[in-house]
Design a protein around this motif. Structure first.
Motif, PDB file in Angstrom:
ATOM      1  N   LEU A   1       0.891  -1.101   0.064  1.00 18.84           N
ATOM      2  CA  LEU A   1      -0.317   0.237   0.369  1.00 18.84           C
ATOM      3  C   LEU A   1       0.735   1.314  -0.162  1.00 18.84           C
ATOM      4  O   LEU A   1       0.670   1.573  -0.801  1.00 18.84           O
ATOM      5  N   GLU A   2       2.205   1.275   0.682  1.00 13.49           N
ATOM      6  CA  GLU A   2       2.487   2.353   0.680  1.00 13.49           C
ATOM      7  C   GLU A   2       3.213   2.463  -0.417  1.00 13.49           C
ATOM      8  O   GLU A   2       3.817   3.576  -0.619  1.00 13.49           O
ATOM      9  N   ALA A   3       3.560   1.665  -1.428  1.00 13.56           N
ATOM     10  CA  ALA A   3       4.568   1.886  -2.451  1.00 13.56           C
ATOM     11  C   ALA A   3       2.733   1.926  -3.832  1.00 13.56           C
ATOM     12  O   ALA A   3       3.631   3.402  -4.106  1.00 13.56           O
ATOM     13  N   LEU A   4       1.911   1.972  -3.649  1.00 10.04           N
ATOM     14  CA  LEU A   4       1.173   2.503  -4.279  1.00 10.04           C
ATOM     15  C   LEU A   4       0.698   4.147  -4.395  1.00 10.04           C
ATOM     16  O   LEU A   4       0.644   4.284  -4.577  1.00 10.04           O
ATOM     17  N   ILE A   5       0.757   4.379  -2.439  1.00 10.98           N
ATOM     18  CA  ILE A   5       0.408   6.119  -2.956  1.00 10.98           C
ATOM     19  C   ILE A   5       1.390   6.551  -2.811  1.00 10.98           C
ATOM     20  O   ILE A   5       1.184   7.530  -2.841  1.00 10.98           O
ATOM     21  N   ALA A   6       2.986   5.996  -2.742  1.00 12.69           N
ATOM     22  CA  ALA A   6       3.747   6.708  -3.353  1.00 12.69           C
ATOM     23  C   ALA A   6       4.605   6.690  -5.061  1.00 12.69           C
ATOM     24  O   ALA A   6       4.607   8.408  -5.076  1.00 12.69           O
TER      25      ALA A   6
END
Length: 358
Positions: A17-22
């Motif tokens: 999720l953190e990769a997608l948000i970035a």
């Protein structure tokens, strides 16, 4: 039960999720971005709760060991810490268990709440008004937005029917337990001999549906306009702003006249209709899934008596879980957090047993 494997899966999901948000194009799809941000917040909170749980467990072990110390003063201090730690561990374990359950996709949604006076004539309409006020106060306390969408006032100051929309954070998760028949026992103002009367009002809480949830074809609708029936002076007399929407395949009818604009009334009517159709679809799916199981919090059906509000004894009883409170004035003022917490706990225990997480 060892939750570590499940926790590690959630930890991996948090990294995804953190990769997608970035990603630079993350906000191109606002709806998907909002859903992923909510999921990220939930998983992040689960990780924090899990880390705190492990910390408390270590502290408990240390204090249990210290409580056996020859140093009586140190042993006593350690013993004093044990009970609060046990309570905190129990609270955190319950939160972690709930977070690990499969997510009900409707819990994050806003809600359409429909209240109808039942048996009891004028007294039932007054009680329907009391319930509407209770939900308005509760919404304000939660920081939610409360919007009256449609109302049919009674001659005595109550409501024959009222429909409201409540929007905010996880509205349906908390409001879903209110569906069913609410019963009131009290002496009406018009009662000259002091006799207690019993009346009812029906509440239906529907998760708000989006256009992608339910396909409504224009050919399935018959939309009529007419003059509003309430107060409003010249506007009511001269303008056909009220809207009636008929859904021909199901026979459902929705009427809206709260707004001065026909377009706004039509928009509100479609919101209510979409929610009703979505609820019917969900109910059908739920019945297939739950035909073999017992539900501790009931079916949420409109025919099920869920609560009694007894004014002479200042008592409210929720029959689904046997919960009783003698703070009736506070409850009608919107202080229903405690009973909702009890219902959430009962539902969680049932769902944990079903998923083998208990």
């Amino acid at each position: 039960m060892d939750y570590s494997p499940l926790i590690e899966k959630r930890r991996a999901r948090l990294s995804e999720l953190e990769a997608l948000i970035a990603a630079p194009d993350f906000f191109n799809d606002q709806k998907r971005a909002s859903e992923l941000m909510r999921e990220h917040r939930r998983v992040q909170e689960l990780m924090q709760d899990w880390d705190q749980l492990l910390k408390c467990r270590r502290e408990l072990e240390d204090n249990q060991e210290l409580s056996k110390s020859d140093d009586e003063e140190m042993a006593e201090m350690a013993r004093m810490e044990i009970e609060p730690l046990e309570q905190e561990i129990s609270r955190l374990e319950e939160k972690v268990q709930y977070s690990l359950l499969p997510r009900d996709t409707t819990e994050d949604r806003d809600a359409i709440v429909e209240i109808r006076a039942g048996t009891g004539g004028d007294e039932a309409s007054l009680f329907a008004g009391d319930l509407l006020g209770m939900y308005q106060h509760y919404s304000e306390a939660k920081g939610w937005k409360f919007e009256l969408m449609e109302a049919s006032p009674s001659d005595v100051g109550g409501f024959k029917e009222a429909v409201c929309r409540i929007s905010g954070e996880e509205v349906f998760r908390f409001m879903k337990y209110e569906s069913g028949v609410h019963r009131v026992q009290r002496v009406p103002a018009t009662e000259t001999q002091g006799r207690i009367h019993t009346s009812t009002a029906t509440v239906a809480v529907l998760p708000e549906a989006e256009e992608v949830d339910i396909e409504i074809r224009p050919d399935d609708l018959r939309i009529e306009t007419c003059r509003s029936g309430g107060a409003g002076g010249q506007h009511v007399n001269r303008t056909e702003s009220a809207v009636q929407i008929f859904h021909l395949p199901t026979g459902l009818m929705v009427r809206c006249e709260e707004e001065r604009s026909q377009m706004k009334n039509r928009e509100k009517g479609m919101r209510i209709l979409r929610a009703k159709l979505f609820e019917a679809k969900q109910r059908e799916e739920h019945e297939k899934y739950s035909s073999q199981r017992r539900s501790l919090i009931g079916s949420g059906g409109r025919e099920e008596k869920i609560r009694t509000y007894n004014f002479p004894q200042s008592r409210m009883t929720d029959h689904r879980v046997g919960y009783t409170s003698y703070n009736l004035d506070g409850i009608l003022a919107g202080q229903i957090n405690e009973v909702i917490a009890v219902l959430q706990h009962a539902e969680m225990q049932e769902r944990l047993a079903e998923e083998g997480l208990a």
